[in-house]
Design a protein around this motif. Structure first.
Motif, PDB file in Angstrom:
ATOM      1  N   ARG A   3      33.849  28.704 -12.891  1.00 43.46           N
ATOM      2  CA  ARG A   3      33.371  27.638 -12.013  1.00 43.46           C
ATOM      3  C   ARG A   3      33.037  28.213 -10.657  1.00 43.46           C
ATOM      4  NH1 ARG A   3      37.665  23.170 -11.697  1.00 43.46           N
ATOM      5  NH2 ARG A   3      39.071  24.790 -12.383  1.00 43.46           N
ATOM      6  N   HIS A   4      32.068  27.625 -10.016  1.00 44.04           N
ATOM      7  CA  HIS A   4      31.690  28.038  -8.661  1.00 44.04           C
ATOM      8  C   HIS A   4      32.688  27.461  -7.667  1.00 44.04           C
ATOM      9  CE1 HIS A   4      29.267  29.127  -5.241  1.00 44.04           C
ATOM     10  NE2 HIS A   4      29.284  27.871  -4.827  1.00 44.04           N
ATOM     11  N   ARG A   5      33.293  28.329  -6.885  1.00 46.73           N
ATOM     12  CA  ARG A   5      34.240  27.874  -5.864  1.00 46.73           C
ATOM     13  C   ARG A   5      33.494  27.645  -4.566  1.00 46.73           C
ATOM     14  NH1 ARG A   5      39.076  31.907  -5.448  1.00 46.73           N
ATOM     15  NH2 ARG A   5      38.922  31.011  -3.390  1.00 46.73           N
ATOM     16  N   PRO A   6      33.666  26.483  -3.980  1.00 42.43           N
ATOM     17  CA  PRO A   6      32.976  26.237  -2.699  1.00 42.43           C
ATOM     18  C   PRO A   6      33.582  27.096  -1.594  1.00 42.43           C
ATOM     19  CG  PRO A   6      34.398  24.407  -3.248  1.00 42.43           C
ATOM     20  CD  PRO A   6      34.424  25.343  -4.422  1.00 42.43           C
ATOM     21  N   HIS A   7      32.732  27.595  -0.741  1.00 41.36           N
ATOM     22  CA  HIS A   7      33.185  28.412   0.375  1.00 41.36           C
ATOM     23  C   HIS A   7      33.520  27.523   1.557  1.00 41.36           C
ATOM     24  CE1 HIS A   7      32.060  32.115  -1.605  1.00 41.36           C
ATOM     25  NE2 HIS A   7      30.914  31.550  -1.944  1.00 41.36           N
ATOM     26  N   ARG A   8      34.535  27.935   2.295  1.00 38.29           N
ATOM     27  CA  ARG A   8      34.882  27.192   3.493  1.00 38.29           C
ATOM     28  C   ARG A   8      33.976  27.636   4.623  1.00 38.29           C
ATOM     29  NH1 ARG A   8      40.978  25.666   4.545  1.00 38.29           N
ATOM     30  NH2 ARG A   8      41.349  24.663   2.578  1.00 38.29           N
ATOM     31  N   SER A   9      33.324  26.693   5.218  1.00 33.46           N
ATOM     32  CA  SER A   9      32.499  27.020   6.369  1.00 33.46           C
ATOM     33  C   SER A   9      33.331  26.898   7.635  1.00 33.46           C
ATOM     34  CB  SER A   9      31.285  26.089   6.437  1.00 33.46           C
ATOM     35  OG  SER A   9      31.698  24.764   6.680  1.00 33.46           O
ATOM     36  N   ALA A  10      32.836  27.466   8.699  1.00 29.99           N
ATOM     37  CA  ALA A  10      33.549  27.404   9.982  1.00 29.99           C
ATOM     38  C   ALA A  10      33.671  25.960  10.452  1.00 29.99           C
ATOM     39  CB  ALA A  10      32.832  28.253  11.018  1.00 29.99           C
ATOM     40  N   ARG A  11      32.696  25.161  10.147  1.00 29.34           N
ATOM     41  CA  ARG A  11      32.726  23.755  10.553  1.00 29.34           C
ATOM     42  C   ARG A  11      33.859  23.006   9.873  1.00 29.34           C
ATOM     43  NH1 ARG A  11      29.955  18.722   9.151  1.00 29.34           N
ATOM     44  NH2 ARG A  11      29.672  17.561  11.073  1.00 29.34           N
ATOM     45  N   ASN A  12      34.067  23.281   8.590  1.00 35.94           N
ATOM     46  CA  ASN A  12      35.156  22.621   7.869  1.00 35.94           C
ATOM     47  C   ASN A  12      36.514  23.058   8.385  1.00 35.94           C
ATOM     48  OD1 ASN A  12      33.421  21.176   6.271  1.00 35.94           O
ATOM     49  ND2 ASN A  12      33.486  22.629   4.574  1.00 35.94           N
ATOM     50  N   VAL A  13      36.637  24.312   8.750  1.00 31.68           N
ATOM     51  CA  VAL A  13      37.911  24.801   9.273  1.00 31.68           C
ATOM     52  C   VAL A  13      38.185  24.169  10.637  1.00 31.68           C
ATOM     53  CG1 VAL A  13      39.115  26.857  10.102  1.00 31.68           C
ATOM     54  CG2 VAL A  13      37.819  26.947   7.974  1.00 31.68           C
TER      55      VAL A  13
END
Length: 71
Positions: A3-13
């Motif tokens: 499965r493709h794991r979504p990457h955490r963006s700086a905005r989400n952090v």
């Protein structure tokens, strides 16, 4: 199939609810250390009381951040 794991963006952090609590805890902890150093250098009692109070508040902010992380 992987499965493709979504990457955490700086905005989400930066928008994470625990970040505010952690930043506030860091500020209170810095104030605690500075007041402790003031208490050592001046041999007065009131900066030590303030340092302990700020340390307790920093711990409470850390616990609030932990609760925000578990949600």
């Amino acid at each position: 199939m992987l499965r493709h794991r979504p990457h955490r963006s700086a905005r989400n952090v930066l928008l994470h609810p625990a970040l505010g609590w952690l930043a506030l805890a860091a500020l209170y902890l810095a104030g605690c250390v500075l007041n402790f150093l003031l208490a050592i250098s001046t041999a007065r009692f009131w900066p030590l009381v303030l340092a302990v109070t700020l340390g307790v508040i920093a711990c409470l902010c850390g616990f609030a951040a932990g609760r925000s992380l578990r949600r």
